[in-house]
Design a protein around this motif. Structure first.
Motif: not given
Length: 254
Positions: A229-245
């Motif tokens: 995960l830290l190799d993917l993004d050293p900031s270690g924080t992700w935001e996204y918009t989930d869509v619930i049906e």
């Protein structure tokens, strides 16, 4: 489905996101304040606990005692939830209910057998509600990386006859050929933020990478996941918009 989520309950309760107020509100309007609702595969109460404030009673049913214990603790002050050990093969052993809601648990079941049973058990006007990802789910930004880590640890999935994992058949397509073929769908956006610990905790809430399945490889898995995960993004924080049906299925009128 015994021990499918062994050891996952505390991670499920802490790191699985809720479905958002809009989705719970949709369920509340569907069931009504006098509804008795079966939450089948309830986990630690992700739906059952917020829903209980809007209906007469929730029967929260799960095969995993750890999930039920966690749910009971979280809902200690909620009087109208009954936490019951059971699964989709034993619906006739449960107290009577007027509606049913299922989250991702529906994916794991013999869905056509469950719907046939529900056609016998649900009263006229009873609704089958599914809440979770829609036909085109939003993939979390870390999922390709975590999928590779899970593959390294040979984290395999369990499949039941006619389950989504076994057939790949979407719930919409199963329902439309069932007694509950009158479908109503609504989509709700849900903004989420995860850090490294939360992403790792999320992995441990899944059946295929639950602590019981990883066994003595648990710490190695967590270490490998953190590094990836830290190799993917050293900031270690992700935001996204989930869509619930919220998918409501009823018997056709007439």
């Amino acid at each position: 489905m015994t021990d499918l989520f062994g050891g996952a309950a505390p991670y499920y309760a802490k790191y699985r996101s809720d479905h958002g107020d809009q989705a719970i509100g949709h369920l509340a309007r569907t069931f009504g304040p006098d509804g008795t609702v079966l939450d089948l595969g309830c986990g630690p109460g992700t739906v059952a606990i917020p829903l209980a404030a809007t209906v007469r009673e929730v029967l929260a049913v799960d095969p995993d005692e750890g999930m039920l214990e966690t749910g009971r603790a979280l809902a200690a002050e909620v009087p109208n939830i009954r936490w019951l050990r059971g699964d989709s093969t034993r619906l006739r052993e449960l107290p009577a209910f007027g509606h049913i809601v299922m989250g991702r648990s529906f994916h794991w079941m013999d869905r056509r057998a469950v719907l046939a049973d529900l056609d016998e058990l649900l009263p006229p006007g009873g609704a089958v509600a599914l809440v979770g990802p829609g036909r085109e789910p939003v993939e979390e930004p870390w999922e390709p990386t975590m999928r590779r880590v899970r593959e390294e640890f040979d984290a395999n999935t369990f499949t039941a006859t006619n389950s989504f994992q076994a057939s790949g058949e979407h719930p919409h397509d199963v329902l439309v050929t069932s007694p509950f073929s009158d479908l109503e769908s609504a989509m709700y956006e849900h903004r989420l933020t995860y850090d490294v610990d939360a992403v790792i905790g999320l992995q441990l809430s899944y059946s295929y990478s639950a602590p019981a399945r990883l066994g003595d490889r648990l710490e190695a898995f967590k270490e490998a996941a953190r590094k990836a995960l830290l190799d993917l993004d050293p900031s270690g924080t992700w935001e996204y918009t989930d869509v619930i049906e919220v998918l409501i299925a009823r018997r056709p009128a007439g």
